[in-house]
Motif scaffolding. Sequence first.
Motif, mmCIF file in Angstrom:
data_model
loop_
_atom_site.group_PDB
_atom_site.id
_atom_site.type_symbol
_atom_site.label_atom_id
_atom_site.label_comp_id
_atom_site.label_asym_id
_atom_site.label_seq_id
_atom_site.Cartn_x
_atom_site.Cartn_y
_atom_site.Cartn_z
ATOM 1 N N SER A 45 0.829 -1.200 0.000
ATOM 2 C CA SER A 45 0.000 0.000 0.000
ATOM 3 C C SER A 45 0.866 1.254 0.000
ATOM 4 C CB SER A 45 -0.920 -0.011 1.230
ATOM 5 O OG SER A 45 -1.672 1.173 1.297
ATOM 6 N N ILE A 57 0.931 4.268 -2.800
ATOM 7 C CA ILE A 57 0.737 5.688 -2.496
ATOM 8 C C ILE A 57 1.946 6.495 -2.981
ATOM 9 C CG2 ILE A 57 0.414 7.376 -0.660
ATOM 10 C CD1 ILE A 57 -2.016 5.551 -1.246
ATOM 11 N N GLU A 95 -7.368 5.268 1.384
ATOM 12 C CA GLU A 95 -6.931 6.560 1.919
ATOM 13 C C GLU A 95 -7.972 7.648 1.653
ATOM 14 O OE1 GLU A 95 -4.025 7.249 3.620
ATOM 15 O OE2 GLU A 95 -3.738 5.063 3.652
ATOM 16 N N ASP A 115 -8.906 8.647 -1.144
ATOM 17 C CA ASP A 115 -8.409 9.417 -2.281
ATOM 18 C C ASP A 115 -9.170 8.942 -3.522
ATOM 19 O OD1 ASP A 115 -7.061 10.577 -4.371
ATOM 20 O OD2 ASP A 115 -5.111 9.652 -3.928
ATOM 21 N N THR A 119 3.397 11.548 7.687
ATOM 22 C CA THR A 119 3.181 11.152 6.292
ATOM 23 C C THR A 119 3.826 12.128 5.324
ATOM 24 O OG1 THR A 119 1.060 12.330 6.280
ATOM 25 C CG2 THR A 119 1.014 9.974 6.806
#
Length: 559
Positions: A127, A131, A176, A178, A370
């Motif tokens: 993951s 991203i 997420e 998104d 992040t």
Amino acid sequence: MRLALLVLTLFGYTHADLFTSIADMQNLLETERNIPKLLDKYIHEEEERLVQLKKLSEEYAKKNEQSIENGMKDIVNPINAFLLIKRKIFDWKEIESKMNANKAGNVVNSITDDNYGVRYPTADDLSGAAIGLLRLQDTYRLDTKDLADGKIYQDQGNYTFSAKDCFEIARAAYNEHDFYHTVMWMEEAKRRLADEEEPSVEVEDILEYLAFALYKQNNLKHALKLTEELYKLNPSHPRAKGNVKWYEDLLEQEGVRRSEMRKNLPEIQNRRPDSVLGNTERTMYEALCRNEVPVSQKDISRLYCYYKRDRPFLVYAPIKVEIKRFNPLAVLFKDVISDDEVATIQELAKPKLARATVHDSATGKLVTATYRISKSAWLKEWEHEVVERVNKRIELMTNLEMETAEELQIANYGIGGHYDPHFDHAKKEESKSFESLGTGNRIATVLFYMSQPSHGGGTVFTEVKSTVLPTKNDALFWYNLFKQGDGNPDTRHAACPVLVGIKWVSNKWIHEKGNEFRRPCGLKSSDKERFVGDLGVGPEPRDAPNLSPVLAKDVWETL
């Protein structure tokens, strides 16, 4: 719809952050060599299954030859690196399954010991890699189809994405929240699925995810259309029929008549979400990373290079300095670290690499974030003569005190590794940031470039709109504070994500304490350095040699 990825409970004690560092990805390549050894040991202990496992070992050895041959070519390309993590997860799932079927729990549990050194990725690593790819796509304006085809600008990679690969990237974005990237990658998965002889993913899963993402991006009619397509494919789908009614009700609430719900479908809207940085700074940051922001020719004409000879040692071994910008001053020290020194520092740092942290302005403690994706390690001066030598060299480069500076920090960036725009110094309201050090604020930063990525990885200053691309063995230097001690807002900077290649850097944060006379306050608040070590007297190195008539080791004695 469940993600068919194994959460490796056998490695539960490790952190799922392999994707944050190319150095760890290199270690992943090393595990390729260890699996045949593991299987051979197991075969000797389980002779009744010798034939089956021997075959598996031989098959894996063939895979290893290709993986080891490609080696770094695979992991410096973000597309190949994503696929490597994905493949290793499923490779390990197969090995674990066959070994557990033989009740070989003891052997399986022993593979994490030092004899094998196996460090396999987890679903979270996959993951994180996905991203990272999305971050690269946004920053460098990469086309979804080109990326899925393994193409980055004009460089063609070794691999392409299947429909399932695109689906997994889209699902990582979906998890997420998104939906912007979910739409892009689910549509690509749908296109690729239509060309696959053997489907790598269920079309029903794509349709359901894509429909919901389109709804979240204000495309209700398209969401309804796809959901009806899903219902026709599978009338017994547990959610399709209910979702059709739900989308119809939402359209009705918007004043759309039922007879018009399936007519005149508008063009799909897919607006990129707002940035926590603010869209203006994000736009500037990404343009700088692409090196698209023009620099005034007048400003460029004022820049120059010179030899720094203002210390006794430097009279005989001057340091080459390239002024990159005047306001605020930023310079590049050229060829100030050797390849051998870089290699030594990297080897010292690798065992210590851990997820990079930032100072929490409220608590003053170090925390992960992040907006900073990399791994870092700290090296103390006594650990190796090279570290001590580099620290002494920094003192010669900057004329600043090293006794109160922080330890040398080493950073290695992974897939899409970056550091969003930030300040190195603490702002006035962040009074606790360096309280425990007792050395004041960060007066200056030295950043050594220990590698040179093929694409990306630049250092950009968003307020003054300047970009510095990494050049190996050089060091970038700037003052974070005005001469009177206040933080300079124009030093806001960022580390751009690495598109292709490897990025190793080391940095030294220099603090105020001990520099009261080495960098004294100016007579006016507007006073600033014209060059490194400028004490406000004498000509610029552009017009005269950078020499002091009375050279001494101590700056106060020189004054």
